[in-house]
Design an enzyme around this catalytic site. Structure first.
Site, PDB file in Angstrom:
ATOM      1  N   ASN A  42       0.833  -1.200   0.000  1.00  0.00           N
ATOM      2  CA  ASN A  42       0.000   0.000   0.000  1.00  0.00           C
ATOM      3  C   ASN A  42       0.868   1.251   0.000  1.00  0.00           C
ATOM      4  OD1 ASN A  42       0.552  -0.940   2.643  1.00  0.00           O
ATOM      5  ND2 ASN A  42      -1.228   0.063   3.523  1.00  0.00           N
ATOM      6  N   ILE A  43       0.398   2.264  -0.735  1.00  0.00           N
ATOM      7  CA  ILE A  43       1.121   3.527  -0.903  1.00  0.00           C
ATOM      8  C   ILE A  43       0.154   4.647  -0.573  1.00  0.00           C
ATOM      9  CG2 ILE A  43       2.408   4.986  -2.503  1.00  0.00           C
ATOM     10  CD1 ILE A  43       3.007   2.400  -4.150  1.00  0.00           C
ATOM     11  N   GLU A  44       0.418   5.302   0.567  1.00  0.00           N
ATOM     12  CA  GLU A  44      -0.523   6.318   1.053  1.00  0.00           C
ATOM     13  C   GLU A  44      -0.139   7.714   0.564  1.00  0.00           C
ATOM     14  OE1 GLU A  44      -0.767   5.537   5.299  1.00  0.00           O
ATOM     15  OE2 GLU A  44      -2.036   3.779   4.898  1.00  0.00           O
ATOM     16  N   CYS A  53      -4.181   0.730  -2.450  1.00  0.00           N
ATOM     17  CA  CYS A  53      -3.993  -0.519  -1.703  1.00  0.00           C
ATOM     18  C   CYS A  53      -2.956  -1.421  -2.370  1.00  0.00           C
ATOM     19  CB  CYS A  53      -5.311  -1.286  -1.618  1.00  0.00           C
ATOM     20  SG  CYS A  53      -6.582  -0.505  -0.625  1.00  0.00           S
ATOM     21  N   GLU A  55      -3.099  -4.564  -3.118  1.00  0.00           N
ATOM     22  CA  GLU A  55      -3.636  -5.438  -4.175  1.00  0.00           C
ATOM     23  C   GLU A  55      -3.677  -4.705  -5.511  1.00  0.00           C
ATOM     24  OE1 GLU A  55      -4.875  -4.767  -1.148  1.00  0.00           O
ATOM     25  OE2 GLU A  55      -6.406  -6.214  -0.572  1.00  0.00           O
ATOM     26  N   CYS A  86     -10.487  -4.594   0.365  1.00  0.00           N
ATOM     27  CA  CYS A  86     -11.530  -3.565   0.356  1.00  0.00           C
ATOM     28  C   CYS A  86     -12.401  -3.692  -0.896  1.00  0.00           C
ATOM     29  CB  CYS A  86     -10.917  -2.168   0.463  1.00  0.00           C
ATOM     30  SG  CYS A  86     -10.310  -1.515  -1.102  1.00  0.00           S
ATOM     31  N   CYS A  89     -10.768  -2.686  -4.281  1.00  0.00           N
ATOM     32  CA  CYS A  89      -9.846  -3.711  -4.795  1.00  0.00           C
ATOM     33  C   CYS A  89     -10.620  -4.894  -5.362  1.00  0.00           C
ATOM     34  CB  CYS A  89      -8.889  -4.179  -3.706  1.00  0.00           C
ATOM     35  SG  CYS A  89      -7.630  -2.944  -3.323  1.00  0.00           S
TER      36      CYS A  89
HETATM   37  N1  THU Z   1      -5.275  -1.496   2.594  1.00  0.00           N
HETATM   38  C1  THU Z   1      -4.711  -2.312   1.655  1.00  0.00           C
HETATM   39  O1  THU Z   1      -3.639  -2.010   1.119  1.00  0.00           O
HETATM   40  N2  THU Z   1      -5.361  -3.447   1.318  1.00  0.00           N
HETATM   41  C2  THU Z   1      -6.479  -3.908   1.940  1.00  0.00           C
HETATM   42  O2  THU Z   1      -6.973  -4.967   1.568  1.00  0.00           O
HETATM   43  C3  THU Z   1      -7.086  -3.145   3.045  1.00  0.00           C
HETATM   44  C4  THU Z   1      -6.564  -1.768   3.218  1.00  0.00           C
HETATM   45  C5  THU Z   1      -4.541  -0.294   3.023  1.00  0.00           C
HETATM   46  C6  THU Z   1      -5.074   1.027   2.584  1.00  0.00           C
HETATM   47  C7  THU Z   1      -4.482   1.943   3.635  1.00  0.00           C
HETATM   48  O3  THU Z   1      -3.156   2.278   3.260  1.00  0.00           O
HETATM   49  C8  THU Z   1      -4.402   1.092   4.888  1.00  0.00           C
HETATM   50  O4  THU Z   1      -4.498  -0.259   4.431  1.00  0.00           O
HETATM   51  C9  THU Z   1      -5.495   1.357   5.923  1.00  0.00           C
HETATM   52  O5  THU Z   1      -6.740   1.327   5.360  1.00  0.00           O
END
Ligand code: THU
Length: 135
Positions: A42-44, A53, A55, A86, A89
């Site tokens: 994940n890259i915020e 996310c 995935e 989520c 995704c």
């Molecule tokens: N996130 C994912 O990368 N994949 C998931 O299946 C659930 C959520 C990430 C998004 C965000 O960076 C962090 O988790 C919290 O929601």
């Protein structure tokens, strides 16, 4: 590449996650039919909704490399139960995965739950629902 190896690759990818806001690293590993593995984390972003996310990063890497045939995807996070992907995704997966593609969800305790694409997102909106000219 077996299921455990794919899950381990996803687990390792948590180290690459850019998560200054949530501090919740997620890793993913996508196995293509030709055996290539595409990884993601994940890259915020300071503008929170721009976050991508793990995935989707893995899927977009694969698609951008011209890969369109997939077998399995693994996703790992530090959750009590195997981490559920989520909704966004799931929709992206359904665009590119056949109904039988397996999604292995896992946590750090070694709990896993594997579902087919069809089980993960039943009754999903698809290109076949669009009018003919928009497909
Ligand atoms: N996130 C994912 O990368 N994949 C998931 O299946 C659930 C959520 C990430 C998004 C965000 O960076 C962090 O988790 C919290 O929601």
């Amino acid at each position: 590449m077996n299921r455990e190896q794919l899950i381990n690759k996803a687990k390792d990818m948590r180290e690459q996650a850019y998560v200054p806001y949530s501090k919740f690293p997620v890793g993913a590993a996508l196995l293509a039919e030709d055996g290539t593995v595409y990884t993601g984390c994940n890259i915020e972003n300071a503008a929170y909704p721009v976050t991508c996310c793990a995935e989707r990063v893995a899927i977009f890497k694969a698609i951008s490399e011209g890969q369109h045939r997939f077998k399995e995807l693994a996703v790992v996070a530090d959750t009590k139960r195997p981490v559920p992907p989520c909704g966004s995704c799931r929709q992206v997966m359904s665009e590119f995965f056949d109904a039988h593609v397996k999604i292995h969800t896992a946590n750090l305790q070694g709990d896993t739950k594997s579902l087919s694409m069809e089980e993960l997102l039943p009754f999903s909106f698809a290109s076949s629902d669009l009018p003919e000219q928009k497909k």
